[in-house]
Design an enzyme around this catalytic site. Structure first.
Site, mmCIF file in Angstrom:
data_model
loop_
_atom_site.group_PDB
_atom_site.id
_atom_site.type_symbol
_atom_site.label_atom_id
_atom_site.label_comp_id
_atom_site.label_asym_id
_atom_site.label_seq_id
_atom_site.Cartn_x
_atom_site.Cartn_y
_atom_site.Cartn_z
ATOM 1 N N ARG A 104 -6.980 -19.885 16.274
ATOM 2 C CA ARG A 104 -5.838 -19.824 15.357
ATOM 3 C C ARG A 104 -5.106 -18.524 15.597
ATOM 4 O O ARG A 104 -5.708 -17.463 15.504
ATOM 5 C CB ARG A 104 -6.341 -19.783 13.901
ATOM 6 C CG ARG A 104 -6.665 -21.075 13.340
ATOM 7 C CD ARG A 104 -6.605 -21.131 11.837
ATOM 8 N NE ARG A 104 -7.096 -19.982 11.080
ATOM 9 C CZ ARG A 104 -7.029 -19.898 9.762
ATOM 10 N NH1 ARG A 104 -6.494 -20.877 9.075
ATOM 11 N NH2 ARG A 104 -7.495 -18.870 9.114
ATOM 12 N N THR A 108 0.667 -16.785 12.835
ATOM 13 C CA THR A 108 1.309 -18.064 12.490
ATOM 14 C C THR A 108 0.310 -19.052 11.876
ATOM 15 O O THR A 108 0.720 -20.045 11.276
ATOM 16 C CB THR A 108 1.884 -18.730 13.756
ATOM 17 O OG1 THR A 108 0.788 -19.050 14.629
ATOM 18 C CG2 THR A 108 2.853 -17.819 14.488
ATOM 19 N N ASP A 200 -14.830 -15.482 8.077
ATOM 20 C CA ASP A 200 -14.521 -15.957 9.436
ATOM 21 C C ASP A 200 -15.810 -16.444 10.103
ATOM 22 O O ASP A 200 -16.680 -15.639 10.467
ATOM 23 C CB ASP A 200 -13.887 -14.814 10.245
ATOM 24 C CG ASP A 200 -13.366 -15.300 11.584
ATOM 25 O OD1 ASP A 200 -14.134 -15.943 12.330
ATOM 26 O OD2 ASP A 200 -12.187 -15.052 11.897
ATOM 27 N N ASP A 203 -16.669 -15.056 13.704
ATOM 28 C CA ASP A 203 -17.082 -13.646 13.694
ATOM 29 C C ASP A 203 -18.475 -13.482 13.098
ATOM 30 O O ASP A 203 -19.292 -12.697 13.594
ATOM 31 C CB ASP A 203 -16.074 -12.799 12.897
ATOM 32 C CG ASP A 203 -14.818 -12.510 13.701
ATOM 33 O OD1 ASP A 203 -14.848 -12.684 14.935
ATOM 34 O OD2 ASP A 203 -13.810 -12.121 13.095
HETATM 35 C C1 PRP Z 1 -11.665 -21.148 12.847
HETATM 36 C C2 PRP Z 1 -12.549 -22.339 12.591
HETATM 37 C C3 PRP Z 1 -11.637 -23.503 12.884
HETATM 38 C C4 PRP Z 1 -10.287 -22.980 12.441
HETATM 39 C C5 PRP Z 1 -9.948 -23.582 11.103
HETATM 40 O O1 PRP Z 1 -11.603 -20.867 14.189
HETATM 41 O O2 PRP Z 1 -13.736 -22.327 13.335
HETATM 42 O O3 PRP Z 1 -11.604 -23.873 14.237
HETATM 43 O O4 PRP Z 1 -10.412 -21.557 12.306
HETATM 44 O O5 PRP Z 1 -8.671 -23.200 10.714
HETATM 45 P P1 PRP Z 1 -7.463 -24.244 10.592
HETATM 46 O O6 PRP Z 1 -8.012 -25.452 9.907
HETATM 47 O O7 PRP Z 1 -6.464 -23.503 9.753
HETATM 48 O O8 PRP Z 1 -6.961 -24.541 11.958
HETATM 49 P P2 PRP Z 1 -10.779 -19.618 14.768
HETATM 50 O O9 PRP Z 1 -9.398 -20.038 15.085
HETATM 51 O O10 PRP Z 1 -10.959 -18.453 13.837
HETATM 52 O O11 PRP Z 1 -11.476 -19.345 16.160
HETATM 53 P P3 PRP Z 1 -12.994 -18.938 16.530
HETATM 54 O O12 PRP Z 1 -13.818 -20.190 16.359
HETATM 55 O O13 PRP Z 1 -12.880 -18.513 17.943
HETATM 56 O O14 PRP Z 1 -13.443 -17.834 15.603
HETATM 57 N N1 URA Z 2 -11.378 -20.059 9.800
HETATM 58 C C1 URA Z 2 -12.509 -19.438 9.362
HETATM 59 O O1 URA Z 2 -13.393 -19.085 10.166
HETATM 60 N N2 URA Z 2 -12.627 -19.231 8.051
HETATM 61 C C2 URA Z 2 -11.713 -19.601 7.152
HETATM 62 O O2 URA Z 2 -11.896 -19.386 5.947
HETATM 63 C C3 URA Z 2 -10.549 -20.228 7.636
HETATM 64 C C4 URA Z 2 -10.411 -20.454 8.963
#
Ligand code: PRP
Ligand code: URA
Length: 209
Positions: A104, A108, A200, A203
């Site tokens: 994400r 944005t 997150d 993380d």
């Molecule tokens: C997080 C999570 C989802 C997404 C959800 O991933 O694991 O994939 O956000 O958010 P959304 O429904 O608003 O799209 P992130 O983009 O933080 O990436 P990561 O898994 O690399 O931490």
């Molecule tokens: N992605 C995450 O990892 N946590 C949230 O709360 C939303 C998006």
């Protein structure tokens, strides 16, 4: 409309509470995500079709049941979805694993696709997409787009925590998919994080940030 189910088994709820706690460290977080995924695999495969098979016990010949129908593919949305793969595979060990890389954009909140690698027979498989978080729904919608573009038909998504906004957006974009989540939370905050959520997921799982 596809199924929408909250998997509120007491063991799942208990383990989810452990990882929601901000004091839960990386090691326990990872272990709990693994254990919850294991339990979720059991729940989301409840309606797998069975067929009769004739076997011989040490006592006599008998007709029993075995799983039939489509083979399974588990598809984590990178990165955080990776934390749910092993727990699912422990229950469905013969499954193939595809990967969809997406993050994400923090400004944005829109997902950006960077990697897709799927089993070549994806169109014939029952697919379990795994990702701990369904927030705005952007990542899940784009993951299902990527799967359908490559012929996938039978798609189920498994989340640990979902926001109502994400569920609605996903159901509107893809009314044919089934959605399972361990919890349906209150909503999103102004930064796009699920409230109360668990922060997150990527993380916390990988100890980054
Ligand atoms: C997080 C999570 C989802 C997404 C959800 O991933 O694991 O994939 O956000 O958010 P959304 O429904 O608003 O799209 P992130 O983009 O933080 O990436 P990561 O898994 O690399 O931490
Ligand atoms: N992605 C995450 O990892 N946590 C949230 O709360 C939303 C998006």
């Amino acid at each position: 409309m596809g199924k929408f189910e909250v998997l509120d088994h007491p063991l799942i709820q208990h383990k989810l509470t452990i990882i929601r706690d901000k004091h839960c460290g990386t090691k326990v977080f990872r272990e709990m995500v693994n254990e919850i995924s294991n339990l979720m695999a059991y729940e989301v495969s409840r309606d797998m079709p069975l067929e009769d098979v004739t076997i011989e016990t040490p006592i006599q010949v008998t007709k029993q049941k075995q799983i039939s129908g489509k083979k399974v593919a588990i598809v984590p949305i990178l990165r955080a979805g990776l934390g749910m793969v092993d727990g699912m595979l422990e229950m469905i060990p013969a499954a193939r694993v595809g990967h969809i890389g997406m993050y994400r954009d923090e400004k944005t909140l829109k997902p950006v696709e960077y990697f897709v690698k799927l089993p070549s027979d994806i169109s014939e498989r029952q697919i379990f997409v795994v990702d701990p978080m369904l927030a705005t729904g952007g990542s899940a919608i784009m993951a299902v787009d990527a799967l359908k573009k490559r012929g996938a038909k039978d798609i189920r998504l498994c989340f640990l925590v979902a926001a109502p906004e994400g569920v609605k957006a996903l159901q509107e974009a893809h009314p044919d998919v089934d959605i399972f989540t361990a919890a349906l939370d209150d909503g999103l905050n102004e930064d796009g994080y699920i409230v109360p959520g668990l922060g997150d997921a990527g993380d916390r799982l990988f100890g980054t940030k």
